[in-house]
Design a protein around this motif. Structure first.
Motif, PDB file in Angstrom:
ATOM      1  N   HIS A 289     -16.462 -26.184 -32.884  1.00 47.21           N
ATOM      2  CA  HIS A 289     -16.589 -25.021 -33.751  1.00 47.21           C
ATOM      3  C   HIS A 289     -15.512 -25.059 -34.835  1.00 47.21           C
ATOM      4  O   HIS A 289     -14.435 -25.613 -34.628  1.00 47.21           O
ATOM      5  CB  HIS A 289     -16.449 -23.743 -32.933  1.00 47.21           C
ATOM      6  CG  HIS A 289     -17.406 -23.664 -31.779  1.00 47.21           C
ATOM      7  ND1 HIS A 289     -18.770 -23.629 -31.950  1.00 47.21           N
ATOM      8  CD2 HIS A 289     -17.184 -23.637 -30.437  1.00 47.21           C
ATOM      9  CE1 HIS A 289     -19.352 -23.568 -30.760  1.00 47.21           C
ATOM     10  NE2 HIS A 289     -18.414 -23.579 -29.829  1.00 47.21           N
TER      11      HIS A 289
ATOM     12  N   SER B 299     -20.363 -21.904 -35.564  1.00 45.03           N
ATOM     13  CA  SER B 299     -20.510 -22.679 -34.332  1.00 45.03           C
ATOM     14  C   SER B 299     -20.877 -24.120 -34.644  1.00 45.03           C
ATOM     15  O   SER B 299     -21.306 -24.453 -35.753  1.00 45.03           O
ATOM     16  CB  SER B 299     -21.579 -22.042 -33.446  1.00 45.03           C
ATOM     17  OG  SER B 299     -22.830 -22.037 -34.106  1.00 45.03           O
TER      18      SER B 299
ATOM     19  N   SER C  94     -14.097 -22.704 -29.411  1.00 44.67           N
ATOM     20  CA  SER C  94     -14.876 -21.477 -29.429  1.00 44.67           C
ATOM     21  C   SER C  94     -14.888 -20.892 -30.825  1.00 44.67           C
ATOM     22  O   SER C  94     -14.039 -21.222 -31.652  1.00 44.67           O
ATOM     23  CB  SER C  94     -14.309 -20.459 -28.435  1.00 44.67           C
ATOM     24  OG  SER C  94     -12.981 -20.128 -28.770  1.00 44.67           O
ATOM     25  N   ILE C  95     -15.865 -20.024 -31.089  1.00 47.79           N
ATOM     26  CA  ILE C  95     -15.955 -19.355 -32.382  1.00 47.79           C
ATOM     27  C   ILE C  95     -15.268 -18.001 -32.207  1.00 47.79           C
ATOM     28  O   ILE C  95     -15.758 -17.115 -31.532  1.00 47.79           O
ATOM     29  CB  ILE C  95     -17.418 -19.227 -32.853  1.00 47.79           C
ATOM     30  CG1 ILE C  95     -17.498 -18.483 -34.185  1.00 47.79           C
ATOM     31  CG2 ILE C  95     -18.308 -18.599 -31.795  1.00 47.79           C
ATOM     32  CD1 ILE C  95     -18.889 -18.512 -34.807  1.00 47.79           C
TER      33      ILE C  95
END
Length: 122
Positions: A33, A52, A101-102
């Motif tokens: 991401h 993402s 992670s976003i």
């Protein structure tokens, strides 16, 4: 390891546009991401946008919603930030970041570029 290099910053007048690019190298780009952050002089680093790995999900700070757009081209290992209707308060060093992670939390990103300066004149 992921190496990130930003480009596209510069000086623009209020209401103008810029497109930032962030070229990635190293591990598989398509599986991570990406986010954009900015830091104005004397202020903390703040979240701008994130996307993402599969381009399905995006997230934006309220201050840039409707003006900025994040995108990525996994074939080119590059993430973009299209900035329109720029304001003086958008002046900052803009950083791209890569992580698992976003999220809007800077500490969650593992890799960072060196930054590119964006200056919006009034």
């Amino acid at each position: 390891q992921v190496q990130l290099v930003e480009s596209g910053g510069g000086l623009v007048q209020t209401g103008g546009s810029l497109r930032l690019s962030c070229a990635a190298s190293g591990r598989t780009f398509s599986g991570i991401h990406m986010g954009w952050f900015r830091q104005a002089l004397g202020k903390e680093r703040e979240f701008v946008a994130a996307i993402s790995f599969n381009r399905i999900s995006t997230s934006y700070a309220d201050s840039v919603k409707g003006r900025f757009a994040i995108s990525r081209d996994n074939a080119k290992n590059t993430v973009y930030l299209q900035m329109n209707s720029l304001k003086p308060e958008d002046t900052a060093v803009y950083y791209c970041a890569a992580g698992p992670s976003i999220t809007a939390v800077p500490a969650a990103y593992s890799y960072w570029g060196q930054g590119t300066q964006v200056t919006v004149s009034s």
